[in-house]
Design a protein around this motif. Structure first.
Motif, PDB file in Angstrom:
ATOM      1  N   MET A 147     -21.877 -12.029  12.299  1.00  0.00           N
ATOM      2  CA  MET A 147     -20.940 -11.606  13.335  1.00  0.00           C
ATOM      3  C   MET A 147     -19.654 -11.052  12.733  1.00  0.00           C
ATOM      4  N   ASP A 148     -19.229 -11.584  11.603  1.00  0.00           N
ATOM      5  CA  ASP A 148     -18.078 -11.009  10.902  1.00  0.00           C
ATOM      6  C   ASP A 148     -18.371  -9.570  10.483  1.00  0.00           C
ATOM      7  N   GLU A 149     -19.591  -9.321  10.010  1.00  0.00           N
ATOM      8  CA  GLU A 149     -19.973  -7.973   9.618  1.00  0.00           C
ATOM      9  C   GLU A 149     -20.001  -7.037  10.821  1.00  0.00           C
ATOM     10  N   SER A 150     -20.517  -7.525  11.927  1.00  0.00           N
ATOM     11  CA  SER A 150     -20.554  -6.722  13.141  1.00  0.00           C
ATOM     12  C   SER A 150     -19.140  -6.378  13.607  1.00  0.00           C
ATOM     13  N   MET A 151     -18.240  -7.347  13.528  1.00  0.00           N
ATOM     14  CA  MET A 151     -16.854  -7.100  13.929  1.00  0.00           C
ATOM     15  C   MET A 151     -16.150  -6.172  12.945  1.00  0.00           C
ATOM     16  N   ARG A 152     -16.487  -6.278  11.653  1.00  0.00           N
ATOM     17  CA  ARG A 152     -15.885  -5.370  10.667  1.00  0.00           C
ATOM     18  C   ARG A 152     -16.155  -3.922  11.055  1.00  0.00           C
ATOM     19  N   LEU A 153     -17.394  -3.636  11.442  1.00  0.00           N
ATOM     20  CA  LEU A 153     -17.736  -2.275  11.838  1.00  0.00           C
ATOM     21  C   LEU A 153     -17.017  -1.879  13.118  1.00  0.00           C
ATOM     22  N   ASN A 154     -16.824  -2.825  14.022  1.00  0.00           N
ATOM     23  CA  ASN A 154     -16.101  -2.526  15.258  1.00  0.00           C
ATOM     24  C   ASN A 154     -14.650  -2.130  14.956  1.00  0.00           C
ATOM     25  N   HIS A 155     -14.020  -2.863  14.036  1.00  0.00           N
ATOM     26  CA  HIS A 155     -12.651  -2.515  13.644  1.00  0.00           C
ATOM     27  C   HIS A 155     -12.598  -1.115  13.027  1.00  0.00           C
ATOM     28  N   GLU A 156     -13.587  -0.798  12.192  1.00  0.00           N
ATOM     29  CA  GLU A 156     -13.635   0.533  11.585  1.00  0.00           C
ATOM     30  C   GLU A 156     -13.779   1.607  12.655  1.00  0.00           C
ATOM     31  N   LEU A 157     -14.596   1.321  13.665  1.00  0.00           N
ATOM     32  CA  LEU A 157     -14.789   2.272  14.763  1.00  0.00           C
ATOM     33  C   LEU A 157     -13.472   2.586  15.451  1.00  0.00           C
ATOM     34  N   PHE A 158     -12.698   1.553  15.753  1.00  0.00           N
ATOM     35  CA  PHE A 158     -11.454   1.814  16.480  1.00  0.00           C
ATOM     36  C   PHE A 158     -10.421   2.535  15.625  1.00  0.00           C
ATOM     37  N   ARG A 159     -10.414   2.292  14.319  1.00  0.00           N
ATOM     38  CA  ARG A 159      -9.522   3.063  13.450  1.00  0.00           C
ATOM     39  C   ARG A 159      -9.914   4.541  13.467  1.00  0.00           C
ATOM     40  N   TYR A 160     -11.216   4.791  13.513  1.00  0.00           N
ATOM     41  CA  TYR A 160     -11.701   6.179  13.569  1.00  0.00           C
ATOM     42  C   TYR A 160     -11.440   6.824  14.919  1.00  0.00           C
ATOM     43  N   ILE A 161     -11.789   6.131  15.989  1.00  0.00           N
ATOM     44  CA  ILE A 161     -11.799   6.777  17.304  1.00  0.00           C
ATOM     45  C   ILE A 161     -10.397   7.099  17.792  1.00  0.00           C
ATOM     46  N   GLU A 162      -9.380   6.358  17.344  1.00  0.00           N
ATOM     47  CA  GLU A 162      -8.012   6.660  17.795  1.00  0.00           C
ATOM     48  C   GLU A 162      -7.629   8.085  17.425  1.00  0.00           C
ATOM     49  N   GLY A 163      -8.104   8.558  16.264  1.00  0.00           N
ATOM     50  CA  GLY A 163      -7.801   9.926  15.848  1.00  0.00           C
ATOM     51  C   GLY A 163      -8.621  10.982  16.565  1.00  0.00           C
ATOM     52  N   GLU A 164      -9.605  10.568  17.343  1.00  0.00           N
ATOM     53  CA  GLU A 164     -10.458  11.500  18.077  1.00  0.00           C
ATOM     54  C   GLU A 164     -10.098  11.597  19.552  1.00  0.00           C
ATOM     55  N   LEU A 165      -9.025  10.914  19.953  1.00  0.00           N
ATOM     56  CA  LEU A 165      -8.632  10.921  21.369  1.00  0.00           C
ATOM     57  C   LEU A 165      -7.762  12.146  21.631  1.00  0.00           C
ATOM     58  N   ILE A 166      -8.424  13.264  21.770  1.00  0.00           N
ATOM     59  CA  ILE A 166      -7.774  14.563  21.896  1.00  0.00           C
ATOM     60  C   ILE A 166      -7.804  15.006  23.353  1.00  0.00           C
ATOM     61  N   PRO A 167      -6.653  15.391  23.920  1.00  0.00           N
ATOM     62  CA  PRO A 167      -6.645  15.874  25.302  1.00  0.00           C
ATOM     63  C   PRO A 167      -7.692  16.965  25.507  1.00  0.00           C
ATOM     64  N   GLY A 168      -8.412  16.855  26.610  1.00  0.00           N
ATOM     65  CA  GLY A 168      -9.477  17.811  26.913  1.00  0.00           C
ATOM     66  C   GLY A 168     -10.860  17.241  26.695  1.00  0.00           C
ATOM     67  N   ARG A 169     -10.976  16.242  25.821  1.00  0.00           N
ATOM     68  CA  ARG A 169     -12.270  15.588  25.635  1.00  0.00           C
ATOM     69  C   ARG A 169     -12.582  14.720  26.851  1.00  0.00           C
ATOM     70  N   THR A 170     -13.836  14.656  27.228  1.00  0.00           N
ATOM     71  CA  THR A 170     -14.214  13.851  28.380  1.00  0.00           C
ATOM     72  C   THR A 170     -14.511  12.415  27.951  1.00  0.00           C
ATOM     73  N   ASP A 211     -17.008  12.720  33.462  1.00  0.00           N
ATOM     74  CA  ASP A 211     -16.456  14.004  33.035  1.00  0.00           C
ATOM     75  C   ASP A 211     -14.938  14.073  33.135  1.00  0.00           C
ATOM     76  N   THR A 212     -14.294  12.949  33.445  1.00  0.00           N
ATOM     77  CA  THR A 212     -12.831  12.929  33.451  1.00  0.00           C
ATOM     78  C   THR A 212     -12.320  13.185  32.039  1.00  0.00           C
ATOM     79  N   LYS A 213     -11.351  14.084  31.916  1.00  0.00           N
ATOM     80  CA  LYS A 213     -10.855  14.480  30.596  1.00  0.00           C
ATOM     81  C   LYS A 213      -9.625  13.674  30.182  1.00  0.00           C
ATOM     82  N   LEU A 214      -9.528  13.421  28.879  1.00  0.00           N
ATOM     83  CA  LEU A 214      -8.318  12.805  28.337  1.00  0.00           C
ATOM     84  C   LEU A 214      -7.148  13.749  28.581  1.00  0.00           C
ATOM     85  N   ARG A 215      -6.014  13.164  28.943  1.00  0.00           N
ATOM     86  CA  ARG A 215      -4.835  13.959  29.256  1.00  0.00           C
ATOM     87  C   ARG A 215      -3.672  13.562  28.356  1.00  0.00           C
ATOM     88  N   GLU A 216      -2.814  14.513  28.072  1.00  0.00           N
ATOM     89  CA  GLU A 216      -1.595  14.215  27.329  1.00  0.00           C
ATOM     90  C   GLU A 216      -0.731  13.275  28.161  1.00  0.00           C
TER      91      GLU A 216
END
Length: 355
Positions: A147-170, A211-216
């Motif tokens: 479970m620690d390993e599973s959570m490690r990957l989850n933390h990595e995911l959120f570090r990555y995904i924050e940089g992908e939250l670009i306005p216009g993406r659904t 299909d709701t888009k991320l907004r600034e």
């Protein structure tokens, strides 16, 4: 595969069965079957089971169909293996009755009414509640490592995904990026369907990405988890898309994090599950926002994403070392949005640890 851990778990189950006066136990929930045997963690779909396990004081029996024969052989002695075909229920009945089994404890939450009706033609069925789950609720060292390993990957995911939250993406596109990242980094799959909610959709605790888009200058709530080494992770984060979060977003986030920290500060062995919820609720109550806290504080995680115990006003029992629970308070306003922040917590001998 080393099957000794599964044999040990079945011995623990037999002690529970003896205490409850059960001579045999039919295990039909996929996670319980795997926990006790190492066989097939997932059923393909609700109406297509990979098989059943029957535990008795002397011998244990695994039932499956020809598709899973090779998988079953890897974990099970063939003399106690029954491969059924179209006459599933009659073949199982003949196999068990030939071995003196006439009464079966069963799991009402995991046995279809159709199967129940068929089995009652040959057996006396005795309902049980959480008999295997009461064993699964305490994780051993290997389960905690997984479970620690599973959570490690989850933390990595959120570090990555924050940089992908670009306005216009659904929302749907963000959910796909989450799943793609997990798959590309070793996960067996998603623990559950990823939740992504933008703006007012963040007030839906289980929002289905659309299909709701991320907004600034708006919020986005993401709740996701992966399955790694057969165990699940579960984590929620709420992000602000833009340079400066609004005053309301910042204030609501502070309230949510304060409620979460208050609960974490008191989580320890012996604390009642309702008390953990109450401590977080009181933080919201003092701020006058408790009406916007619409769900429990958390739940157990392991082979299933939602399993005992429940940290809620209806929760039962007390926390013990080895339990893994989420702590995920949230505040939701349908006209504005919502904020949830979630940690996965291991109860330790003297307190707890954020995983």
């Amino acid at each position: 595969m080393n099957t000794s851990v599964f044999e040990k778990r079945r011995e623990e189950l037999k002690n529970e069965m003896h205490a409850r006066g059960l001579s045999a136990m039919l295990v039909s929930l996929a996670a319980n079957r795997y926990y006790l045997s190492g066989f097939e963690l997932h059923d393909a779909q609700c109406n297509e089971s990979s098989g059943w396990l029957v535990v008795t004081p002397d011998e244990d029996y695994l039932f499956t169909d020809p598709r899973y024969l090779d998988a079953a052989r890897k974990v099970w002695d063939e003399k106690n293996l029954c491969i059924y075909t179209a006459r599933k229920h009659k073949e199982i009945a003949e196999f068990l009755k030939g071995r003196g089994v006439n009464t079966l404890g069963f799991e009402p939450k995991a046995l279809h009414l159709f199967d129940y009706d068929k089995l009652t033609e040959d057996f006396t069925l005795v309902p049980t509640e959480n008999i295997v789950e009461s064993l699964r609720i305490i994780k051993d060292e290997d389960e905690i490592r997984r479970m620690d390993e599973s959570m490690r990957l989850n933390h990595e995911l959120f570090r990555y995904i924050e940089g992908e939250l670009i306005p216009g993406r659904t929302e749907r596109e963000v959910a796909w990026l989450v799943e793609k990242f997990f798959r590309e980094h070793g996960a067996q799959g998603l623990a559950f369907s990823t939740i992504v909610g933008v703006g007012p959709n963040a007030a839906l605790p289980h929002c289905i990405p659309g299909d709701t888009k991320l907004r600034e200058n708006d919020m986005v709530l993401i709740d996701t988890g992966c399955r790694l080494l057969d165990y699940n992770s579960d984590q929620t984060r709420t992000f602000w898309v833009g340079d400066k979060p609004s005053d309301r977003f910042q204030k609501t986030m502070e309230q949510v994090r304060a409620a979460q920290q208050a609960a974490i500060d008191v989580i320890r062995p012996g604390l009642s599950c309702t008390e953990a919820y109450r401590v977080a609720y009181e933080v919201f109550e003092k701020a006058g926002v408790e009406a916007m806290f619409t769900h429990g504080l958390g739940h157990g995680v392991g082979l299933e994403t939602h399993e005992p115990p429940s940290l809620s006003r209806a929760g039962q029992g007390h926390l013990e070392p080895g339990m893994v629970v989420t702590v995920e308070p949230g505040l939701y306003d349908p006209a504005w949005g919502g904020i949830r922040w979630e940690y996965q917590i291991l109860v330790t001998e003297d307190g707890c640890r954020v995983m």
